[in-house]
Design a protein around this motif. Structure first.
Motif, PDB file in Angstrom:
ATOM      1  N   LEU A  66       0.837  -1.201   0.000  1.00 51.14           N
ATOM      2  CA  LEU A  66       0.000   0.000   0.000  1.00 51.14           C
ATOM      3  C   LEU A  66       0.876   1.256   0.000  1.00 51.14           C
ATOM      4  O   LEU A  66       0.625   2.222   0.721  1.00 51.14           O
ATOM      5  CB  LEU A  66      -0.950   0.014   1.208  1.00 51.14           C
ATOM      6  CG  LEU A  66      -2.199  -0.855   1.134  1.00 51.14           C
ATOM      7  CD1 LEU A  66      -1.845  -2.328   1.301  1.00 51.14           C
ATOM      8  CD2 LEU A  66      -3.208  -0.464   2.209  1.00 51.14           C
ATOM      9  N   VAL A  67       1.925   1.222  -0.809  1.00 46.11           N
ATOM     10  CA  VAL A  67       2.923   2.294  -0.807  1.00 46.11           C
ATOM     11  C   VAL A  67       2.359   3.559  -1.446  1.00 46.11           C
ATOM     12  O   VAL A  67       1.739   3.522  -2.515  1.00 46.11           O
ATOM     13  CB  VAL A  67       4.199   1.847  -1.561  1.00 46.11           C
ATOM     14  CG1 VAL A  67       5.215   2.969  -1.602  1.00 46.11           C
ATOM     15  CG2 VAL A  67       4.784   0.608  -0.900  1.00 46.11           C
ATOM     16  N   GLU A  68       2.572   4.680  -0.770  1.00 47.80           N
ATOM     17  CA  GLU A  68       2.199   6.000  -1.296  1.00 47.80           C
ATOM     18  C   GLU A  68       3.377   6.942  -1.066  1.00 47.80           C
ATOM     19  O   GLU A  68       3.987   6.926  -0.003  1.00 47.80           O
ATOM     20  CB  GLU A  68       0.965   6.556  -0.566  1.00 47.80           C
ATOM     21  CG  GLU A  68      -0.247   5.652  -0.587  1.00 47.80           C
ATOM     22  CD  GLU A  68      -1.360   6.196   0.302  1.00 47.80           C
ATOM     23  OE1 GLU A  68      -1.419   7.438   0.479  1.00 47.80           O
ATOM     24  OE2 GLU A  68      -2.136   5.384   0.837  1.00 47.80           O
ATOM     25  N   LYS A  69       3.678   7.734  -2.061  1.00 47.56           N
ATOM     26  CA  LYS A  69       4.768   8.699  -1.905  1.00 47.56           C
ATOM     27  C   LYS A  69       4.481   9.921  -2.760  1.00 47.56           C
ATOM     28  O   LYS A  69       4.388   9.825  -3.981  1.00 47.56           O
ATOM     29  CB  LYS A  69       6.113   8.080  -2.290  1.00 47.56           C
ATOM     30  CG  LYS A  69       7.304   8.963  -1.925  1.00 47.56           C
ATOM     31  CD  LYS A  69       8.621   8.239  -2.121  1.00 47.56           C
ATOM     32  CE  LYS A  69       9.796   9.098  -1.681  1.00 47.56           C
ATOM     33  NZ  LYS A  69      11.099   8.392  -1.815  1.00 47.56           N
ATOM     34  N   TYR A  70       4.327  11.076  -2.097  1.00 52.14           N
ATOM     35  CA  TYR A  70       4.058  12.328  -2.775  1.00 52.14           C
ATOM     36  C   TYR A  70       4.981  13.405  -2.215  1.00 52.14           C
ATOM     37  O   TYR A  70       5.197  13.475  -0.999  1.00 52.14           O
ATOM     38  CB  TYR A  70       2.600  12.770  -2.564  1.00 52.14           C
ATOM     39  CG  TYR A  70       1.584  11.672  -2.778  1.00 52.14           C
ATOM     40  CD1 TYR A  70       1.208  11.289  -4.056  1.00 52.14           C
ATOM     41  CD2 TYR A  70       1.007  11.026  -1.686  1.00 52.14           C
ATOM     42  CE1 TYR A  70       0.277  10.277  -4.246  1.00 52.14           C
ATOM     43  CE2 TYR A  70       0.075  10.003  -1.873  1.00 52.14           C
ATOM     44  CZ  TYR A  70      -0.287   9.643  -3.153  1.00 52.14           C
ATOM     45  OH  TYR A  70      -1.208   8.640  -3.348  1.00 52.14           O
ATOM     46  N   PRO A  71       5.542  14.263  -3.059  1.00 54.59           N
ATOM     47  CA  PRO A  71       6.343  15.385  -2.540  1.00 54.59           C
ATOM     48  C   PRO A  71       5.471  16.310  -1.697  1.00 54.59           C
ATOM     49  O   PRO A  71       4.338  16.627  -2.073  1.00 54.59           O
ATOM     50  CB  PRO A  71       6.827  16.090  -3.817  1.00 54.59           C
ATOM     51  CG  PRO A  71       6.688  15.068  -4.899  1.00 54.59           C
ATOM     52  CD  PRO A  71       5.509  14.228  -4.536  1.00 54.59           C
ATOM     53  N   TRP A  72       5.982  16.713  -0.557  1.00 55.67           N
ATOM     54  CA  TRP A  72       5.219  17.592   0.329  1.00 55.67           C
ATOM     55  C   TRP A  72       5.942  18.927   0.482  1.00 55.67           C
ATOM     56  O   TRP A  72       5.443  19.956   0.045  1.00 55.67           O
ATOM     57  CB  TRP A  72       5.034  16.899   1.695  1.00 55.67           C
ATOM     58  CG  TRP A  72       4.077  17.631   2.599  1.00 55.67           C
ATOM     59  CD1 TRP A  72       3.276  18.689   2.271  1.00 55.67           C
ATOM     60  CD2 TRP A  72       3.807  17.349   3.968  1.00 55.67           C
ATOM     61  NE1 TRP A  72       2.529  19.083   3.344  1.00 55.67           N
ATOM     62  CE2 TRP A  72       2.828  18.275   4.406  1.00 55.67           C
ATOM     63  CE3 TRP A  72       4.287  16.404   4.866  1.00 55.67           C
ATOM     64  CZ2 TRP A  72       2.349  18.289   5.716  1.00 55.67           C
ATOM     65  CZ3 TRP A  72       3.792  16.413   6.170  1.00 55.67           C
ATOM     66  CH2 TRP A  72       2.836  17.341   6.591  1.00 55.67           C
ATOM     67  N   ILE A  73       7.113  18.914   1.105  1.00 57.00           N
ATOM     68  CA  ILE A  73       7.920  20.129   1.226  1.00 57.00           C
ATOM     69  C   ILE A  73       9.307  19.797   0.688  1.00 57.00           C
ATOM     70  O   ILE A  73      10.210  19.413   1.446  1.00 57.00           O
ATOM     71  CB  ILE A  73       7.995  20.617   2.694  1.00 57.00           C
ATOM     72  CG1 ILE A  73       6.587  20.730   3.291  1.00 57.00           C
ATOM     73  CG2 ILE A  73       8.705  21.972   2.771  1.00 57.00           C
ATOM     74  CD1 ILE A  73       6.578  21.165   4.742  1.00 57.00           C
ATOM     75  N   PRO A  74       9.504  19.908  -0.614  1.00 53.92           N
ATOM     76  CA  PRO A  74      10.782  19.498  -1.214  1.00 53.92           C
ATOM     77  C   PRO A  74      11.985  20.232  -0.646  1.00 53.92           C
ATOM     78  O   PRO A  74      13.087  19.678  -0.584  1.00 53.92           O
ATOM     79  CB  PRO A  74      10.575  19.827  -2.704  1.00 53.92           C
ATOM     80  CG  PRO A  74       9.093  19.872  -2.894  1.00 53.92           C
ATOM     81  CD  PRO A  74       8.526  20.376  -1.607  1.00 53.92           C
ATOM     82  N   GLY A 129      -0.574   7.589  11.604  1.00 57.87           N
ATOM     83  CA  GLY A 129       0.553   8.157  10.883  1.00 57.87           C
ATOM     84  C   GLY A 129       1.893   7.661  11.386  1.00 57.87           C
ATOM     85  O   GLY A 129       2.819   7.438  10.596  1.00 57.87           O
ATOM     86  N   VAL A 130       2.014   7.474  12.692  1.00 56.71           N
ATOM     87  CA  VAL A 130       3.267   6.971  13.257  1.00 56.71           C
ATOM     88  C   VAL A 130       3.585   5.589  12.707  1.00 56.71           C
ATOM     89  O   VAL A 130       4.726   5.305  12.307  1.00 56.71           O
ATOM     90  CB  VAL A 130       3.184   6.928  14.801  1.00 56.71           C
ATOM     91  CG1 VAL A 130       4.328   6.115  15.389  1.00 56.71           C
ATOM     92  CG2 VAL A 130       3.203   8.338  15.368  1.00 56.71           C
ATOM     93  N   PHE A 131       2.604   4.715  12.667  1.00 54.61           N
ATOM     94  CA  PHE A 131       2.842   3.340  12.218  1.00 54.61           C
ATOM     95  C   PHE A 131       2.970   3.218  10.697  1.00 54.61           C
ATOM     96  O   PHE A 131       3.571   2.261  10.210  1.00 54.61           O
ATOM     97  CB  PHE A 131       1.719   2.426  12.705  1.00 54.61           C
ATOM     98  CG  PHE A 131       1.655   2.284  14.198  1.00 54.61           C
ATOM     99  CD1 PHE A 131       2.765   1.895  14.920  1.00 54.61           C
ATOM    100  CD2 PHE A 131       0.483   2.550  14.893  1.00 54.61           C
ATOM    101  CE1 PHE A 131       2.726   1.769  16.300  1.00 54.61           C
ATOM    102  CE2 PHE A 131       0.419   2.420  16.273  1.00 54.61           C
ATOM    103  CZ  PHE A 131       1.546   2.031  16.982  1.00 54.61           C
ATOM    104  N   ALA A 132       2.409   4.180   9.952  1.00 50.18           N
ATOM    105  CA  ALA A 132       2.419   4.089   8.494  1.00 50.18           C
ATOM    106  C   ALA A 132       3.522   4.909   7.844  1.00 50.18           C
ATOM    107  O   ALA A 132       3.872   4.653   6.684  1.00 50.18           O
ATOM    108  CB  ALA A 132       1.062   4.528   7.933  1.00 50.18           C
ATOM    109  N   ALA A 133       4.093   5.874   8.543  1.00 51.42           N
ATOM    110  CA  ALA A 133       5.062   6.789   7.936  1.00 51.42           C
ATOM    111  C   ALA A 133       6.317   6.054   7.469  1.00 51.42           C
ATOM    112  O   ALA A 133       6.854   5.208   8.178  1.00 51.42           O
ATOM    113  CB  ALA A 133       5.436   7.878   8.942  1.00 51.42           C
ATOM    114  N   GLN A 134       6.777   6.404   6.272  1.00 52.66           N
ATOM    115  CA  GLN A 134       8.021   5.864   5.728  1.00 52.66           C
ATOM    116  C   GLN A 134       9.039   6.969   5.436  1.00 52.66           C
ATOM    117  O   GLN A 134      10.059   6.722   4.811  1.00 52.66           O
ATOM    118  CB  GLN A 134       7.740   5.069   4.459  1.00 52.66           C
ATOM    119  CG  GLN A 134       7.031   3.762   4.712  1.00 52.66           C
ATOM    120  CD  GLN A 134       7.810   2.860   5.653  1.00 52.66           C
ATOM    121  OE1 GLN A 134       8.971   2.541   5.387  1.00 52.66           O
ATOM    122  NE2 GLN A 134       7.209   2.453   6.756  1.00 52.66           N
TER     123      GLN A 134
END
Length: 531
Positions: A66-74, A129-134
């Motif tokens: 269930l990988v998600e990766k989006y730029p937030w604050i580059p 968020g703590v458990f899912a953050a990568q």
């Protein structure tokens, strides 16, 4: 829309947060609408988790899913990066269950209900968020966001010493969080590749001294959260003053964040340093078990006794992590899930008892079994689960940890004997202080100052439902542990094998004889050393 590309984890984090922000817009004077709305949001999010993992998670795959990766604050290198694997997935589901039931348990909150339920949803979102953050920086932000609602829940809706307990909680946990930030920055800046991506951080080769420093920082931070001796003193005060719903989340989820951090960061990402610290973790685990059990005896406050019991049970998590065996690490995971369910049930029942008697002092209770028979029955079931009665989840978790450390070929025989014997002392003490708790609260002569009106003071249907939702998985996992272990078995095997790769060379450098000698563990040393 293709559901396989749906941002499931982002949705589970966003739903409680958006729901919390919408609470001020709900027209409601007495808080009745707000509490139903909050419960609906919490339940919907829990259902969303179940659907996400049921449809998209492969139990036989140890990789992140269930990988998600989006730029937030580059500019800061911060990405909205989420994923789940066998270590995080069970804890995310545990978070959903405990928080939903905690919100249902807080049904009678009338003091500032909008703020209370809003804080519960924000805390819910941050814990997922703590458990899912990568992303390391995202992980730190979620960790920090989770602290504020807990502080406010204790300081506003807690007991007489709520401000002291809340202040102590925030000082301990916020100070510990600094170590996460510093250690994370050390990992991110080292080498030519600056990154906060946790997968890439785990692939870097750190100098020995730097890795030991980073490991120490994480150990302090997660040790405070897991309530490792001597960083545990905030926990009994927080539990003693927190409202019942807050105690359910504290024991059911927040402590597990520390155990998750130790497995994810200390063991999986820093295996070379783990060789030096693993015996220390085993020793600290024994100290937690024996010390927590002994301190529980001295408590006359019902919730403080349960709090010290939690400290003791977290010792098994440390021993499992230190075992270097698949069954030991699996036992540590199962112990976290099991204790989350059991502790949440016991603290909820303690809150019910306080609501009826208006006291937590056990010497002011007595004879409650006559007027609260259902509460007595549920308290007994919870205590039996906590003392690791066979057939319940607590027994399986502790047994797996014992098997993990005793069958480990990493440690010397004398070290394993000492760890097992001292841990067994704590196991013997646990039923004594739990059964004495039941005796003081429910047996004997009833305090004449307590006035009851028959069964109206006993558990009501809503409260019975909450306890049933916790006891059903406790018994189910106790009878069929694979319900939980299949979620992370592949991952724990991978972590154990990865951690053991550092043993052949580093174990021989230890200044003590806690590790087995080369001739005792040829499979770990001979072939690799010859190479």
């Amino acid at each position: 829309m293709d559901v396989s590309h749906f941002p499931w984890l982002s949705a589970t984090i966003a739903l409680p947060l958006i729901g919390a922000l919408a609470i001020p817009l709900i027209p409601d004077k007495e808080g009745k609408t707000v509490r139903w709305y909050t419960l609906g949001i919490a339940f919907a999010d829990f259902a969303l988790m179940i659907i996400a993992f049921w449809q998209n998670y492969d139990f036989q795959n140890s990789a992140f899913q269930l990988v998600e990766k989006y730029p937030w604050i580059p500019q800061l290198g911060l990405n909205w990066s989420l994923a789940a694997d066998g270590i995080s997935m069970p804890l995310i589901l545990l978070t959903g269950l405990i928080n939903t039931l905690a919100i249902f348990a807080a049904w009678k909150v009338t003091n500032k209900p909008r703020l209370f339920y809003g804080l519960m949803l924000i805390m819910y979102s941050a814990q997922i968020g703590v458990f899912a953050a990568q992303d390391m920086l995202l992980f730190f932000l979620m960790w920090e966001v989770e602290l504020v609602p807990v502080y406010l829940l204790i300081s506003i809706w807690g007991g007489e010493k709520r401000r002291y307990a809340a202040t102590k909680f925030i000082i301990y946990t916020a100070a510990a969080s600094i170590f996460i930030l510093v250690a994370g920055l050390g990992m991110a800046f080292y080498g030519d590749n600056f990154t906060f991506d946790m997968v890439e951080l785990g692939l870097k080769e750190y100098p020995r001294n730097l890795e030991l420093l980073i490991y120490t920082g994480f150990l302090i931070a997660y040790g405070v959260k897991l309530s490792i001796f001597p960083f545990h003193t905030w926990l009994p005060d927080a539990h003693g003053e927190a409202p019942a719903a807050g105690s359910m989340v504290l024991a059911g989820v927040l402590l597990k964040m520390g155990g998750y951090g130790l497995i994810r960061f200390n063991m999986e990402m820093l295996p070379d340093a783990h060789v030096y610290f693993a015996p220390v973790l085993a020793i600290l685990g024994v100290v937690n078990i024996v010390y927590g059990a002994c301190c529980a005896f001295a408590q006359t406050n019902l919730k403080r006794r349960l709090a010290y019991s939690s400290i003791a049970h977290m010792g098994f998590v440390l021993i499992g992590i230190a075992s270097y065996t698949e069954v030991g690490i699996s036992g540590a995971m199962l112990q976290m899930v099991s204790h989350g369910l059991i502790a949440a049930a016991l603290f909820f029942l303690a809150g019910v008892t306080y609501e009826r008697t208006h006291t937590l002092m056990m010497d002011k209770m007595g004879g409650l079994a006559k007027v609260m028979p259902r509460t007595f029955a549920m308290f007994t079931v919870g205590s039996m689960a906590s003392l690791a009665l066979p057939g319940m989840s607590g027994f399986v978790g502790e047994l797996m940890v014992f098997l993990g450390i005793t069958t480990s070929d990493v440690y010397s025989s004398s070290f394993k004997i000492v760890v097992v014997l001292l841990s067994a002392v704590g196991v013997i003490l646990t039923p004594i202080y739990l059964l004495s708790m039941l005796r003081n609260v429910f047996y004997g002569k009833q305090n004449e100052e307590l006035h009851f009106e028959g069964a109206t003071f006993d558990l009501k249907p809503r409260e019975l439902f909450i306890t049933a939702c916790l006891f059903v998985p406790i018994i189910a996992v106790g009878l069929y542990p694979k319900l939980v272990t299949q979620a992370y078995d592949v991952k724990t095997v991978e972590i154990a094998e990865h951690a053991r790769e550092a043993l052949p060379v580093l174990a021989s450098e230890q200044p003590n004889n806690l590790y087995a000698q080369a001739n005792e563990t040829p499979s770990l040393n001979d072939s690799n050393m010859n190479e």
